[in-house]
Design a protein around this motif. Structure first.
Motif, PDB file in Angstrom:
ATOM      1  N   VAL A 156       0.786  -1.257   0.127  1.00  0.00           N
ATOM      2  CA  VAL A 156       0.137  -0.143   0.053  1.00  0.00           C
ATOM      3  C   VAL A 156       0.704   1.330  -0.028  1.00  0.00           C
ATOM      4  O   VAL A 156       1.948   1.338   0.978  1.00  0.00           O
ATOM      5  N   PHE A 157       0.480   2.071  -0.844  1.00  0.00           N
ATOM      6  CA  PHE A 157       1.364   3.558  -0.981  1.00  0.00           C
ATOM      7  C   PHE A 157       0.362   4.438  -0.875  1.00  0.00           C
ATOM      8  O   PHE A 157      -0.753   4.567  -1.166  1.00  0.00           O
ATOM      9  N   VAL A 205      -1.014  -3.979  -5.868  1.00  0.00           N
ATOM     10  CA  VAL A 205      -0.524  -2.750  -5.380  1.00  0.00           C
ATOM     11  C   VAL A 205      -1.658  -1.814  -5.092  1.00  0.00           C
ATOM     12  O   VAL A 205      -2.891  -1.885  -5.891  1.00  0.00           O
ATOM     13  N   VAL A 206      -1.968  -1.452  -3.912  1.00  0.00           N
ATOM     14  CA  VAL A 206      -2.965  -0.440  -3.656  1.00  0.00           C
ATOM     15  C   VAL A 206      -2.481   0.999  -3.337  1.00  0.00           C
ATOM     16  O   VAL A 206      -1.487   1.194  -2.840  1.00  0.00           O
ATOM     17  N   ARG A 207      -2.999   2.101  -4.079  1.00  0.00           N
ATOM     18  CA  ARG A 207      -2.427   3.461  -4.058  1.00  0.00           C
ATOM     19  C   ARG A 207      -3.528   4.288  -3.727  1.00  0.00           C
ATOM     20  O   ARG A 207      -4.683   4.398  -4.286  1.00  0.00           O
ATOM     21  N   LEU A 220     -10.521   0.453   0.447  1.00  0.00           N
ATOM     22  CA  LEU A 220      -9.855   0.363  -0.862  1.00  0.00           C
ATOM     23  C   LEU A 220      -8.788  -0.941  -0.309  1.00  0.00           C
ATOM     24  O   LEU A 220      -8.495  -1.695  -1.061  1.00  0.00           O
ATOM     25  N   VAL A 221      -8.217  -0.779   0.757  1.00  0.00           N
ATOM     26  CA  VAL A 221      -7.028  -1.625   1.343  1.00  0.00           C
ATOM     27  C   VAL A 221      -7.622  -3.140   1.329  1.00  0.00           C
ATOM     28  O   VAL A 221      -7.202  -4.009   0.996  1.00  0.00           O
ATOM     29  N   ARG A 238      -6.401   1.778  -7.688  1.00  0.00           N
ATOM     30  CA  ARG A 238      -5.943   3.318  -7.224  1.00  0.00           C
ATOM     31  C   ARG A 238      -7.226   4.198  -6.581  1.00  0.00           C
ATOM     32  O   ARG A 238      -8.424   3.795  -7.121  1.00  0.00           O
ATOM     33  N   ALA A 239      -7.100   4.931  -5.673  1.00  0.00           N
ATOM     34  CA  ALA A 239      -8.232   5.626  -4.911  1.00  0.00           C
ATOM     35  C   ALA A 239      -8.974   6.468  -6.034  1.00  0.00           C
ATOM     36  O   ALA A 239     -10.170   6.285  -6.272  1.00  0.00           O
TER      37      ALA A 239
END
Ligand code: ZN
Length: 242
Positions: A156-157, A205-207, A220-221, A238-239
Motif C-alpha cells: 500500500v502506498f 498494489v494499492v495506491r 480500498l485496502v 487506485r483511489a
C-alpha cells in the motif's frame, strides 16, 4: 562513541557524506542526521531526520524502521529520507528551492506527507489488520511501501498530493517551474514503474492519495486484500485515477 565516529556512522548509512544534505530556509545546503528512538507506546524504532536551520533544530519524522541492527536501521532511515525527496541531490545544488514561498510550500507538503499514512495505519490496526510499515516489498528493489501485507503480498502506498502530482491539489511553484514539473512528472512515472515492477514480482498494489478520506482508503485496502486472492483481478487498485 566519539563525535567523529558518529559522523562516520551517518556518512556510511547515507551512502557518503555528500548524500547527507537538506536545504535550509534560505536554500543553503546543511548536513542532516538520522536519530533513532524507541517508541514507548509500541516498542518500535522510530526514525527522524534532524538538521539546524536559522539557529534552530528542525525535525522530520521518517516513520518506523524494523531491522535487527542499528546500522541497518540507519541505512533504512536514510533511504526513507531520500525516497521522501528530502535530500538535496548534488546535481541541482542550491537552486532547487529558490523562493521562500516555494520552500514554505515544500515544507508544509512534506510535513503533511506523513500524517495520512499514520491515520491509515491506525485505522487498519483498529480493524485488527496486522502489517509491516515502511518496508520494501522486494528486498532487491529500492522501493518502499507505506504498509505491507506480506502474507497476501499486498503493498500500500499513500501518495502525497504534492510530490506525486495529484491533479486536484498540486500547485506548481512559479519559480523554477520547469524543474518542479519535471521532478513531479519523474515521481509519477517512477510510481507507475514501481507498480509494474511489484506486479511482475507477484505483488498486488494499492495506491491512495493523502487527500483520500480515511474510510475510503481503508476500504480500498480491504478490497485489495480480497482481490489479491483472485488470479483474474487487476493487480493495481487506485483511489482515483486523475
Ligand atoms: Zn490531492
Amino acid at each position: 562513541m566519539t563525535r567523529t565516529d558518529r559522523k562516520r556512522e551517518q556518512d556510511r548509512a547515507a551512502g557518503g557524506h555528500a548524500k547527507r544534505f537538506v536545504s535550509d530556509e534560505s536554500g543553503v545546503k546543511v548536513p542532516a542526521t538520522v536519530v533513532l528512538t524507541e517508541s514507548r507506546r509500541t516498542g518500535h524504532v522510530v526514525a527522524r531526520l534532524e538538521w539546524a536551520a536559522a539557529g534552530r533544530r528542525r525535525r522530520y519524522s521518517l516513520g518506523e524502521v524494523d531491522h535487527p541492527t542499528r546500522s541497518a536501521n540507519l541505512r533504512a532511515a536514510w533511504l526513507l529520507a531520500e525516497e521522501a525527496g528530502l535530500l538535496v541531490a548534488e546535481e541541482i545544488g542550491n537552486s532547487w528551492a529558490s523562493s521562500s514561498g516555494t520552500r514554505a510550500s515544500m515544507r508544509s507538503n512534506r510535513a503533511r506527507d506523513t500524517k495520512p499514512e499514520l491515520r491509515l495505519r491506525s485505522s487498519l490496526h483498529r480493524e485488527g489488520l496486522r502489517f509491516r510499515v515502511n518496508a520494501r516489498p522486494v528486498a532487491t528493489l529500492r522501493r518502499t511501501a507505506d504498509v505491507l501485507f506480506t502474507k497476501h503480498k499486498v503493498a500500500v502506498f499513500v501518495d502525497g498530493c504534492y510530490w506525486h502530482g495529484c491533479s486536484t491539489h498540486r500547485s506548481i511553484p512559479s519559480t523554477n517551474r520547469e524543474f518542479w514539473v519535471s521532478k513531479i512528472e519523474g515521481n509519477k512515472s517512477r510510481d507507475r514503474e514501481t507498480d509494474s515492477l511489484l506486479v511482475e514480482h507477484g505483488w498486488f498494489v494499492v495506491r491512495v492519495w493523502e487527500h483520500t478520506p480515511i474510510d475510503d482508503a481503508a476500504a480500498l485496502v480491504r478490497l485489495g486484500l480480497e482481490e489479491s486472492k483472485s488470479k483474474h483481478a487487476a493487480r493495481v487498485l487506485r483511489a482515483d485515477v486523475r
